[in-house]
Motif scaffolding. Structure first.
Motif, PDB file in Angstrom:
ATOM      1  N   GLU A 167       0.844  -1.190   0.000  1.00 28.10           N
ATOM      2  CA  GLU A 167       0.000   0.000   0.000  1.00 28.10           C
ATOM      3  C   GLU A 167       0.881   1.242   0.000  1.00 28.10           C
ATOM      4  O   GLU A 167       1.895   1.310   0.701  1.00 28.10           O
ATOM      5  N   THR A 168       0.513   2.229  -0.818  1.00 30.44           N
ATOM      6  CA  THR A 168       1.226   3.501  -0.861  1.00 30.44           C
ATOM      7  C   THR A 168       0.204   4.629  -0.742  1.00 30.44           C
ATOM      8  O   THR A 168      -0.980   4.381  -0.511  1.00 30.44           O
ATOM      9  N   THR A 169       0.665   5.843  -0.906  1.00 31.94           N
ATOM     10  CA  THR A 169      -0.235   6.989  -0.794  1.00 31.94           C
ATOM     11  C   THR A 169       0.223   8.081  -1.747  1.00 31.94           C
ATOM     12  O   THR A 169       1.434   8.274  -1.950  1.00 31.94           O
ATOM     13  N   ASP A 209       3.310  11.407   3.623  1.00 25.97           N
ATOM     14  CA  ASP A 209       2.963  10.183   4.350  1.00 25.97           C
ATOM     15  C   ASP A 209       3.629   8.941   3.763  1.00 25.97           C
ATOM     16  O   ASP A 209       3.257   7.812   4.111  1.00 25.97           O
ATOM     17  N   SER A 210       4.608   9.119   2.886  1.00 25.77           N
ATOM     18  CA  SER A 210       5.208   7.971   2.200  1.00 25.77           C
ATOM     19  C   SER A 210       6.168   7.180   3.085  1.00 25.77           C
ATOM     20  O   SER A 210       6.567   6.070   2.737  1.00 25.77           O
ATOM     21  N   SER A 258       5.152   3.604   3.887  1.00 27.50           N
ATOM     22  CA  SER A 258       5.298   2.677   2.762  1.00 27.50           C
ATOM     23  C   SER A 258       6.745   2.237   2.595  1.00 27.50           C
ATOM     24  O   SER A 258       7.023   1.073   2.286  1.00 27.50           O
ATOM     25  N   HIS A 287      -6.447  -0.524  -4.245  1.00 26.23           N
ATOM     26  CA  HIS A 287      -5.946  -0.691  -2.878  1.00 26.23           C
ATOM     27  C   HIS A 287      -5.648  -2.182  -2.685  1.00 26.23           C
ATOM     28  O   HIS A 287      -6.553  -2.993  -2.499  1.00 26.23           O
ATOM     29  N   ASN A 310      -2.128   4.489  -5.013  1.00 28.35           N
ATOM     30  CA  ASN A 310      -2.656   3.811  -3.824  1.00 28.35           C
ATOM     31  C   ASN A 310      -1.948   2.497  -3.509  1.00 28.35           C
ATOM     32  O   ASN A 310      -2.014   2.010  -2.390  1.00 28.35           O
ATOM     33  N   SER A 311      -1.300   1.905  -4.513  1.00 27.01           N
ATOM     34  CA  SER A 311      -0.531   0.675  -4.302  1.00 27.01           C
ATOM     35  C   SER A 311       0.658   0.672  -5.252  1.00 27.01           C
ATOM     36  O   SER A 311       0.651   1.366  -6.279  1.00 27.01           O
ATOM     37  N   ASP A 326     -10.871   8.804  -5.191  1.00 30.80           N
ATOM     38  CA  ASP A 326     -10.477   9.548  -3.983  1.00 30.80           C
ATOM     39  C   ASP A 326      -9.580  10.749  -4.235  1.00 30.80           C
ATOM     40  O   ASP A 326      -9.021  11.304  -3.290  1.00 30.80           O
TER      41      ASP A 326
END
Length: 373
Positions: free
Chosen positions: A29-31, A36-37, A40, A106, A87-88, A150
């Motif tokens: 999962e990533t962002t 916020d990385s 991950s 996701h 997201n991934s 999103d």
């Protein structure tokens, strides 16, 4: 913005043919939020260590292992790469090469080590569209909007896209006579709409060429039907947004697009389930892994649905399709259902990665057969 590198079916088929002394498949999962990385990166480090431990335990060549880990560590150290995520993330590595895909889906974080790649999670990316293009088309304006789950939509600049219907025909209005003087009124407007639609399609063609992302049409009345009649993009969805895009913001278009995508996916799954039930009565459908492995080996699978999250460790005989199940995964095994999917793809089957709730038969996969085996 969501930065994605969606695999095509050709990519998956190519990766399915890769064999190496070590194939490491990492999904995490990533962002898209760069700040916020860090989480991950920590997860990637843990998964990479797990892969290294498995290979060391198996006595893997130290120099080959160092080459493999060096490639993964290079990804970890690439700050620019981590600034642009989705997201991934899929990382598929051998000691000789590495490929990544940034995905809108996701996905569950995992690592698999074998002599081939674990590709089921990638199938989700080409099965259920989390992204789409919206063609907002009216007599007064046209724009192409990219939407992702999103995240805010974005308008894409397309070279040579007409400004509006009238100017595309060199007119100030669509209601005057044609150059020949023989058509006017609604008939003339329809001809101008066709000219307009063809120019829009021609402008979009270089951008959309080779893509599989769904295209949703936001248009009304005759213009909507005229564009559908001339559109050359094979992934234009049958359902659209039936409202004038002149009165709709990009955000509202994105909200409407989600329901169109959900409806398309639900319709597709419903049709496949109905066909599965029909073929099951004729002995041409199965949810049994061993039966499906044999069918895939002999090219008998027409359509295959697989649970993207489950992994059944084992091997499949190259000649007979017989399955040898393992108690746990190791470098000497691989995902059996993943292998079934790969063999089905190689024989031209349609393969979809789905959630377990979408599977008929209540198993880890469901196969519709071309013929009974």
């Amino acid at each position: 913005m969501l930065h994605v590198d969606l695999p095509t079916r050709a990519d998956i088929a190519r990766l399915n043919g890769v064999r190496s002394d070590a194939c490491v498949s990492i999904y995490l999962e990533t962002t898209p939020l760069t700040q916020d990385s860090g989480a991950s990166l920590i997860k990637l480090g843990n998964l990479a260590k797990k892969a290294r431990d498995q290979l060391e335990t198996a006595g893997f060549d130290k120099r080959r292992l160092a080459a493999l880990m060096e490639q993964i560590e290079a990804v970890e150290a690439d700050e620019e790469f981590w600034r642009l995520q989705a997201n991934s993330l899929a990382i598929l590595a051998t000691p000789d090469q590495l490929q990544t895909f940034r995905l809108a889906s996701h996905l569950t974080s995992m690592v698999e080590v074998s002599d081939r790649f674990h590709l089921k999670p990638l199938l989700r990316a080409v099965t259920f569209p989390h992204s789409a293009y919206i063609l907002a088309l009216s007599e007064n304006a046209v724009r192409l909007v990219e939407v992702h789950a999103d995240l805010p939509p974005a308008t894409i600049k397309i070279d040579n896209l007409p400004k509006d219907a009238a100017s595309s025909a060199g007119k100030s209005t669509l209601n005057d006579r044609s150059a020949s003087g023989r058509i006017h009124g609604s008939e003339g407007q329809n001809v101008r709409f066709q000219q307009y639609a063809r120019k829009v399609d021609a402008a979009l063609r270089p951008f959309l060429s080779g893509r599989e992302t769904p295209l949703i049409l936001a248009a009304t009345g005759r213009l909507a039907s005229v564009f559908r009649s001339v559109c050359s993009y094979p992934h234009l969805l049958p359902d659209g947004i039936e409202d004038s895009p002149d009165r709709i913001t990009d955000g509202e278009l994105a909200q409407s697009a989600r329901s169109v995508l959900d409806a398309e996916y639900a319709r597709e799954i419903k049709q496949i389930k109905a066909l599965y039930d029909k073929r099951a009565g004729d002995g041409r459908a199965t949810a049994d892994v061993s039966d499906a492995a044999r069918a895939a080996t002999f090219g008998a699978i027409h359509t295959l649905l697989v649970d993207i999250d489950s992994v059944i460790a084992g091997t499949v005989d190259d000649e007979t399709g017989a399955v040898s199940f393992a108690k746990e995964a190791s470098t000497q095994t691989y995902g059996v259902v993943d292998e079934i999917a790969g063999r089905a793809l190689a024989s031209g089957a349609r393969v979809l990665g789905v959630r377990r709730s979408d599977l008929p038969g209540g198993g880890d996969m469901a196969a519709i057969l071309r013929f009974a085996v």
